[in-house]
Structures are given as C-alpha cells and as structure tokens.
Scaffold this motif. Structure first.
Motif, mmCIF file in Angstrom:
data_model
loop_
_atom_site.group_PDB
_atom_site.id
_atom_site.type_symbol
_atom_site.label_atom_id
_atom_site.label_comp_id
_atom_site.label_asym_id
_atom_site.label_seq_id
_atom_site.Cartn_x
_atom_site.Cartn_y
_atom_site.Cartn_z
ATOM 1 N N LYS A 40 0.825 -1.216 0.000
ATOM 2 C CA LYS A 40 0.000 0.000 0.000
ATOM 3 C C LYS A 40 0.857 1.262 0.000
ATOM 4 O O LYS A 40 1.959 1.275 0.544
ATOM 5 C CB LYS A 40 -0.890 0.030 1.252
ATOM 6 N N THR A 41 0.263 2.307 -0.572
ATOM 7 C CA THR A 41 0.885 3.635 -0.487
ATOM 8 C C THR A 41 -0.076 4.587 0.211
ATOM 9 O O THR A 41 -1.272 4.593 -0.084
ATOM 10 C CB THR A 41 1.215 4.185 -1.891
ATOM 11 N N THR A 42 0.466 5.361 1.136
ATOM 12 C CA THR A 42 -0.313 6.396 1.824
ATOM 13 C C THR A 42 0.223 7.750 1.375
ATOM 14 O O THR A 42 1.448 7.949 1.334
ATOM 15 C CB THR A 42 -0.139 6.261 3.360
ATOM 16 N N THR A 43 -0.683 8.661 1.024
ATOM 17 C CA THR A 43 -0.254 9.971 0.515
ATOM 18 C C THR A 43 -1.079 11.095 1.123
ATOM 19 O O THR A 43 -2.308 11.034 1.127
ATOM 20 C CB THR A 43 -0.383 10.007 -1.026
ATOM 21 N N THR A 44 -0.380 12.114 1.629
ATOM 22 C CA THR A 44 -1.047 13.308 2.165
ATOM 23 C C THR A 44 -0.782 14.484 1.227
ATOM 24 O O THR A 44 0.364 14.682 0.797
ATOM 25 C CB THR A 44 -0.505 13.649 3.575
ATOM 26 N N VAL A 45 -1.834 15.244 0.924
ATOM 27 C CA VAL A 45 -1.691 16.410 0.039
ATOM 28 C C VAL A 45 -2.356 17.621 0.686
ATOM 29 O O VAL A 45 -3.453 17.513 1.253
ATOM 30 C CB VAL A 45 -2.376 16.151 -1.333
ATOM 31 N N GLU A 46 -1.667 18.758 0.567
ATOM 32 C CA GLU A 46 -2.262 20.009 1.041
ATOM 33 C C GLU A 46 -1.925 21.128 0.050
ATOM 34 O O GLU A 46 -0.762 21.318 -0.297
ATOM 35 C CB GLU A 46 -1.715 20.365 2.423
ATOM 36 N N PHE A 47 -2.945 21.830 -0.423
ATOM 37 C CA PHE A 47 -2.737 23.009 -1.275
ATOM 38 C C PHE A 47 -2.874 24.237 -0.386
ATOM 39 O O PHE A 47 -3.871 24.369 0.343
ATOM 40 C CB PHE A 47 -3.828 23.102 -2.358
ATOM 41 N N LEU A 48 -1.877 25.131 -0.426
ATOM 42 C CA LEU A 48 -1.965 26.356 0.392
ATOM 43 C C LEU A 48 -1.397 27.549 -0.369
ATOM 44 O O LEU A 48 -0.412 27.401 -1.114
ATOM 45 C CB LEU A 48 -1.161 26.194 1.684
ATOM 46 N N SER A 49 -1.995 28.709 -0.156
ATOM 47 C CA SER A 49 -1.503 29.905 -0.862
ATOM 48 C C SER A 49 -0.081 30.257 -0.425
ATOM 49 O O SER A 49 0.690 30.840 -1.177
ATOM 50 C CB SER A 49 -2.439 31.082 -0.609
ATOM 51 N N LYS A 50 0.286 29.862 0.806
ATOM 52 C CA LYS A 50 1.634 30.237 1.299
ATOM 53 C C LYS A 50 2.757 29.388 0.665
ATOM 54 O O LYS A 50 3.923 29.751 0.730
ATOM 55 C CB LYS A 50 1.689 30.146 2.828
ATOM 56 N N TYR A 51 2.432 28.263 0.045
ATOM 57 C CA TYR A 51 3.492 27.470 -0.604
ATOM 58 C C TYR A 51 3.936 28.163 -1.889
ATOM 59 O O TYR A 51 3.117 28.490 -2.748
ATOM 60 C CB TYR A 51 3.017 26.043 -0.930
ATOM 61 N N LYS A 52 5.241 28.362 -2.024
ATOM 62 C CA LYS A 52 5.772 29.052 -3.218
ATOM 63 C C LYS A 52 6.044 28.062 -4.356
ATOM 64 O O LYS A 52 6.036 28.421 -5.521
ATOM 65 C CB LYS A 52 7.071 29.797 -2.858
ATOM 66 N N VAL A 89 3.235 17.462 -0.867
ATOM 67 C CA VAL A 89 2.834 16.066 -1.015
ATOM 68 C C VAL A 89 3.851 15.194 -0.282
ATOM 69 O O VAL A 89 5.053 15.289 -0.533
ATOM 70 C CB VAL A 89 2.830 15.648 -2.521
ATOM 71 N N VAL A 90 3.354 14.368 0.629
ATOM 72 C CA VAL A 90 4.241 13.399 1.285
ATOM 73 C C VAL A 90 3.637 12.019 1.074
ATOM 74 O O VAL A 90 2.446 11.806 1.297
ATOM 75 C CB VAL A 90 4.406 13.704 2.799
ATOM 76 N N SER A 91 4.477 11.102 0.597
ATOM 77 C CA SER A 91 3.967 9.781 0.235
ATOM 78 C C SER A 91 4.893 8.686 0.760
ATOM 79 O O SER A 91 6.119 8.845 0.744
ATOM 80 C CB SER A 91 3.879 9.720 -1.288
ATOM 81 N N LYS A 92 4.271 7.587 1.212
ATOM 82 C CA LYS A 92 5.082 6.475 1.745
ATOM 83 C C LYS A 92 4.497 5.156 1.293
ATOM 84 O O LYS A 92 3.278 4.942 1.424
ATOM 85 C CB LYS A 92 5.046 6.500 3.272
ATOM 86 N N SER A 93 5.347 4.280 0.769
ATOM 87 C CA SER A 93 4.894 2.935 0.410
ATOM 88 C C SER A 93 5.474 1.963 1.430
ATOM 89 O O SER A 93 6.592 2.158 1.917
ATOM 90 C CB SER A 93 5.388 2.558 -0.982
ATOM 91 N N ALA A 110 -3.395 6.740 -4.893
ATOM 92 C CA ALA A 110 -3.511 7.487 -3.633
ATOM 93 C C ALA A 110 -3.391 8.990 -3.890
ATOM 94 O O ALA A 110 -4.159 9.797 -3.339
ATOM 95 C CB ALA A 110 -2.436 7.027 -2.646
ATOM 96 N N LEU A 111 -2.454 9.364 -4.763
ATOM 97 C CA LEU A 111 -2.274 10.789 -5.067
ATOM 98 C C LEU A 111 -3.533 11.376 -5.727
ATOM 99 O O LEU A 111 -3.967 12.482 -5.372
ATOM 100 C CB LEU A 111 -1.069 10.982 -6.010
ATOM 101 N N THR A 112 -4.122 10.635 -6.659
ATOM 102 C CA THR A 112 -5.311 11.136 -7.364
ATOM 103 C C THR A 112 -6.449 11.393 -6.380
ATOM 104 O O THR A 112 -7.097 12.447 -6.422
ATOM 105 C CB THR A 112 -5.757 10.121 -8.442
#
Ligand code: PMV
Length: 324
Positions: A40-52, A89-93, A110-112
């Motif tokens: 399995k792969t676990t993936t966390t995603v966050e979109f933020l205006s502060k990320y350049k 994006v942080v992902s771990k298999s 997972a990313l999708t």
C-alpha cells in the motif's frame, strides 16, 4: 484542506503492455487485476496559498524524475479544480519501489484521490479512475475494489470497474522478493517498445478471447484453469519484452529459480501459479488453504529476500490521519 488517501498496488492477471495513445495513456488492450492487501501507499496532500513551490517527498526522498511526474499530475488536478495554489505532497509505500511491485499504481491512485479531494473536487469512482490512468496506466485499477477490469476505450470510456468484491474468492498473492535492486528500464519506457516485437500483433489478435476466458474462470472460481491462463499470460508478456528492440530482460537468477520451483510444486500436487511484471520479483497465486504449505516450501530457496502475503483488497480510500 489537508487530505490523506491510502491505495493498494495491484497484480495484473491480463497485462497492460503497449499503448494506443501515448499522451492519454490509452492501453492497447483491456486488462484484469486484483488489488493487494499488503502492498500500500499512503499519501497526504495540502494546497496552500503560502506554498511558493510544489514540494514532493516520496519515501523520505526528493527524487527529480518522480517529482516531475507528480507535479504534472497536480497540474491536471489544479486545472480541473481551477486552483492556483502550490501543494505539499508526502507519500510512503510499505514495500520496495521500482522492483516490479507496481508502486506507481498504488502511488498515483492514492495521489489522485488525496489531491482531488484536497483541491475541493468530489469525483466519482469513474472520474477518479480516468484521472489516475493519465498519470500511470495501472493506477486506474487501484481505484475500485477487489477484482478489477480496466476497459479499453477512449479518454472518457477507458477506466477501471470492479468485477467482484474482495471477498469473492479466497485466493492469495504470495509476493516473493528476490532482489531489492531497482529496475533499469521503467514500465513507462518499456511500454513504448512493445510494438517493436514481431509477436505483438499476434498478442493483440488473441487478447480479447483470453480476457473473456479469464473472466469466465474468475466467475466460476476455477483455480486450475485460471492459474494456467495467468501463467501463460505472464510468459507471453515477457516473450514480448524479450523480443522487443532493444530487448528487455527483467528477470534475475532468483526469478527463474522460482518459476521452475512452481512447476515442481505443481507436479507434486500443490496448485500454485506464477505471474511477473516489469521486474524480478515473482507473484505466486495460490488458494488460501495452501498458503502455509507454500511458504514452508519457499524456505528452501536461498535467493528469497522477503515474502509478503496478500489477499484481495478494497481500492483507494480516504483516511483520517496525515503524514505531516
Ligand atoms: O502502469 P505501468 O506503466 O506501471 O505498467 C504496468 C505494466 C505491467 O505491470 C507489466 C502490467 C500491468 O498490467 O500491471
């Protein structure tokens, strides 16, 4: 919003090899697979205006080629969601990547799911599968549950559907790792060579009949017929690879040892069949009641580095914990 998804890798019984449209990743043929409970792969995603910039960390590494492929997929999702924010994006298999265990399938599924939700989209299973397909073909099969078919079609009609739920059949995929070495040619690159094999047109002529038969054995739970067909299919895939220009040889000595062992075990009355993807590791397909006997017999093989027993699994899911 921060969203985390978990998705399984899958093992193809009828393989996806060769594309009829490179850009849209439309396969030359339909394929059939089973989702795997312990890869399995676990993936966390966050979109933020502060990320350049987009920041992509996969298995604690920032590797350029992988990062570019992820950013390209984030761009597809941003376009759909009409969003401009950059993402983290942080992902771990939980298994070795690039050895033939389809980490791009679990990774891009997972990313999708995580990125589309984090971007505010609420896509149907079909739409998620179409989107995942554009990033990695086999990833579209890791979206629905259990035993899955990826339909041959156009951009809007080529997606994966569940044929049967995970509890349909008590079979297992005993994954045998014979080397942690990363493959030299990725499946994306390898796929492009399929049409250089003189045997590829012959494969395409017979593939529909094969797919229909496989679905029949799956529906009837006819293990010997099913097993024989998937083993023939794996060898056909590798015949195409071996006869491509340049040729693709993914096997290692341990791969061949296992293929021969499987035949010997069958001759002694243990129903077990192998399948192999783009890599050296071997998938042994066996009925649940025979797992113990099989694993016992594998102890004799010195080339084996690890064994991971998998059952049929659900597809991609949202979870309520995060990796950052
Ligand atoms: O989805 P890709 O580009 O990683 O290709 C997968 C190719 C095989 O694993 C060999 C076959 C399959 O259908 O999974």
């Amino acid at each position: 919003m921060k969203v985390t998804a978990i998705a399984p890798s899958n093992i193809a019984f009828i393989k996806y090899w060769g594309k009829k449209d490179e850009r849209l990743r439309l396969p030359a043929n339909a394929s059939i697979s089973m989702n795997l409970s312990h890869l399995k792969t676990t993936t966390t995603v966050e979109f933020l205006s502060k990320y350049k910039e987009d920041e992509v960390i996969i298995n604690e590494e920032k590797e350029e080629k992988q990062q570019l492929r992820v950013v390209k997929h984030l761009d597809r999702i941003r376009k759909l969601a009409r969003l401009n924010f950059k993402a983290k994006v942080v992902s771990k298999s939980n298994f070795p990547i690039s050895t033939g265990l389809s980490s791009s399938a679990s990774g891009f599924a997972a990313l999708t799911l995580a990125a589309s939700k984090a971007a505010g989209l609420n896509l149907s299973e079909k739409k998620l599968s179409i989107l995942a397909r554009q990033a990695s073909g086999s990833a579209c099969r890791s979206i629905p549950d259990g035993f899955v078919e990826w339909l041959d079609g156009t951009n809007e009609t080529s997606y994966a559907v569940s044929l049967f739920p995970p509890d349909w059949w008590s079979i297992a995929d005993v994954v045998v790792i014979v080397s942690q070495e990363k493959k030299e040619v990725s499946s994306t690159e390898g796929q492009k060579l399929a049409k250089t094999s003189p045997f590829f047109p012959e494969r395409l002529k017979r593939i529909k009949r094969k797919t229909t038969l496989l679905k029949k054995w799956l529906k009837e739970k006819n293990f010997p017929k099913f097993g024989q067909l998937i083993e023939e299919e794996a060898l056909e895939l590798h015949a195409i690879m071996l006869t491509s220009t340049p040729s693709l040889i993914y096997w290692q000595p341990g791969t061949i040892t296992l293929m021969k062992l499987v035949k010997r075990l069958r001759n002694k009355g243990l129903p077990v069949y192998f399948t192999i993807n783009t890599g050296q590791d071997v998938h042994l397909i066996v009925e649940k009641d025979n797992i113990k006997t099989l694993v016992e017999r594998l102890k004799e093989v010195k080339e084996i580095k690890d064994i991971i027993v998998n059952f049929p699994s659900t597809g991609a899911r949202i979870v309520n914990y995060h990796l950052f």
